[in-house]
Design a protein around this motif. Structure first.
Motif, PDB file in Angstrom:
ATOM      1  N   ALA A  11       1.128  -1.181   0.232  1.00 19.66           N
ATOM      2  CA  ALA A  11       0.057   0.014   0.066  1.00 19.66           C
ATOM      3  C   ALA A  11       1.040   1.355   0.435  1.00 19.66           C
ATOM      4  O   ALA A  11       0.832   1.683  -0.417  1.00 19.66           O
ATOM      5  CB  ALA A  11      -1.033  -0.023   1.303  1.00 19.66           C
ATOM      6  N   GLY A  12       1.819   1.402   0.830  1.00 22.54           N
ATOM      7  CA  GLY A  12       2.926   2.747   0.583  1.00 22.54           C
ATOM      8  C   GLY A  12       3.330   2.594  -0.320  1.00 22.54           C
ATOM      9  O   GLY A  12       3.295   3.945  -1.510  1.00 22.54           O
ATOM     10  N   ALA A  13       3.957   1.701  -0.898  1.00 26.17           N
ATOM     11  CA  ALA A  13       4.985   1.503  -1.971  1.00 26.17           C
ATOM     12  C   ALA A  13       4.184   2.022  -3.597  1.00 26.17           C
ATOM     13  O   ALA A  13       4.735   2.973  -4.353  1.00 26.17           O
ATOM     14  CB  ALA A  13       5.722   0.431  -2.316  1.00 26.17           C
ATOM     15  N   SER A  14       2.843   1.592  -3.107  1.00 28.94           N
ATOM     16  CA  SER A  14       1.803   1.313  -5.069  1.00 28.94           C
ATOM     17  C   SER A  14       1.614   2.682  -4.500  1.00 28.94           C
ATOM     18  O   SER A  14       1.204   3.978  -5.566  1.00 28.94           O
ATOM     19  CB  SER A  14       1.461   0.565  -4.556  1.00 28.94           C
ATOM     20  N   GLY A  15       1.263   3.663  -3.397  1.00 27.77           N
ATOM     21  CA  GLY A  15      -0.161   4.338  -2.949  1.00 27.77           C
ATOM     22  C   GLY A  15      -1.412   3.896  -2.942  1.00 27.77           C
ATOM     23  O   GLY A  15      -1.856   5.099  -2.965  1.00 27.77           O
ATOM     24  N   ASP A  16      -1.408   3.037  -3.070  1.00 22.79           N
ATOM     25  CA  ASP A  16      -3.051   2.592  -2.451  1.00 22.79           C
ATOM     26  C   ASP A  16      -3.347   2.402  -1.530  1.00 22.79           C
ATOM     27  O   ASP A  16      -3.138   0.927  -1.189  1.00 22.79           O
ATOM     28  CB  ASP A  16      -3.100   1.314  -4.242  1.00 22.79           C
ATOM     29  N   PHE A  17      -3.844   2.999  -0.800  1.00 23.84           N
ATOM     30  CA  PHE A  17      -4.670   2.999   0.533  1.00 23.84           C
ATOM     31  C   PHE A  17      -6.295   3.032   0.752  1.00 23.84           C
ATOM     32  O   PHE A  17      -6.592   2.735   1.277  1.00 23.84           O
ATOM     33  CB  PHE A  17      -4.357   4.756   0.866  1.00 23.84           C
ATOM     34  N   ASN A  18      -6.210   2.114  -0.330  1.00 24.75           N
ATOM     35  CA  ASN A  18      -8.584   1.910  -0.165  1.00 24.75           C
ATOM     36  C   ASN A  18      -8.404   0.952   0.910  1.00 24.75           C
ATOM     37  O   ASN A  18      -7.323   0.204   1.112  1.00 24.75           O
ATOM     38  CB  ASN A  18      -7.959   0.951  -1.882  1.00 24.75           C
TER      39      ASN A  18
END
Lengths: 145, 149
Positions: A38-45
């Motif tokens: 989540a942190g690496a991809s920026g996907d905080f869904n």
């Protein structure tokens, strides 16, 4: 740790045969890996991060990003062909949810090879299965060398 | 409910600079220890100009135009018919024109290209294009979202 790739490795890829299987990989999924992704991809869904939210959304609890499994496919392919530049196309379908505790096996197989003046184009079928041998991802890559 | 009228809807353009720290973080997150993702000397020894990113590093930036469009959940639900509580990422395709390099300054544009139904599921396709500062297209991304009925 991998040795840096060299021309011999690229010859191996050019000489790959249809039906050849890539050395499989195995990844254990836990909440830390999901958090790191989540942190690496920026996907905080929230379905990946917020347990009550994921339960209320009908998912049973937080789930891994489908794209994490696609990242595992990248690892499989580049481990094999060594040069990230060779990966020209990647397409995947996420077929089943991946959850903390799952063990994912990532596999690839050469299904087509076209040789031309500028080099070879290999098609690799990709699949990821969980510990119950259920398919969580299926797809295809084009490797050019 | 997402309608075919959405087809052609343009997403806000986004800008992204590819940095070595982020490449390393992403490579570590997928568990790939290939030194060309972490170490400039290793990348150069491998014949690369600089540190490169794993192909799927595209995930870090390629869906930003889509996320910008639907970040307001109420707008997405009421104006676009896209209810994030019911949406899953069903398929992903990347076509690479070249590798993603540390230092790349990318402009990413996107639009909705398909909307269709199958049984009680809706499918929405976003296509995004990442272009380097030179004007060169680096990659094209196709994101298929599935909205459960």
């Amino acid at each position: 740790m991998l040795e840096v790739f060299n021309m011999v490795d690229q010859e191996n890829i050019k000489n790959a045969e249809v039906g050849q299987e890539l050395p499989p990989l195995q990844k254990v999924i836990d909440r830390v890996i999901i958090a790191k992704y989540a942190g690496a991809s920026g996907d905080f869904n929230r379905i990946h991060i917020d347990e009550p939210f994921a339960v209320e959304a009908g998912l049973g609890g937080v789930i891994a990003h489908g794209m994490l499994s696609m990242g595992f496919c990248s690892h499989l392919l580049v481990d094999w062909c060594k040069d990230p530049r060779m990966v020209k196309q990647l397409k995947v379908r996420f077929t089943r949810i991946v959850r903390p505790g799952d063990i994912i096996t990532i596999r690839g197989k050469v299904t087509d090879k076209k040789v031309g003046a500028s080099g070879a184009v290999l098609t690799c079928e990709l699949s990821c299965e969980n510990q119950r041998e259920e398919r969580v991802l299926e797809g295809q890559a084009q490797i050019c060398c | 409910m997402a309608e075919p009228e959405l087809i052609g809807l343009v997403c806000p353009a986004c800008y992204y600079e590819v940095e070595t720290g982020k490449i390393a973080e992403y490579a570590e997150a997928i568990g790939d220890p290939n030194p060309v993702y972490y170490d400039e000397a290793a990348a150069k020894a491998a014949g690369l100009d600089r540190i490169v990113a794993p192909p799927t590093f595209a995930a870090v930036f390629s869906s930003r135009p889509m996320r910008e469009l639907i970040k307001d959940r109420d707008y997405a639900k009421n104006q676009l018919g896209i209810d994030m509580a019911r949406v899953l990422h069903a398929e992903q395709q990347y076509d690479f024109r070249r590798e993603i390099q540390a230092g790349d300054r990318l402009t990413i544009t996107g639009k909705i290209t398909e909307v269709y139904r199958k049984k009680n599921m809706e499918f929405i396709v976003f296509e995004t294009v990442a272009t380097a500062a030179s004007g060169e297209v680096v990659l094209i991304s196709k994101i298929l979202l599935l909205q459960r009925g």
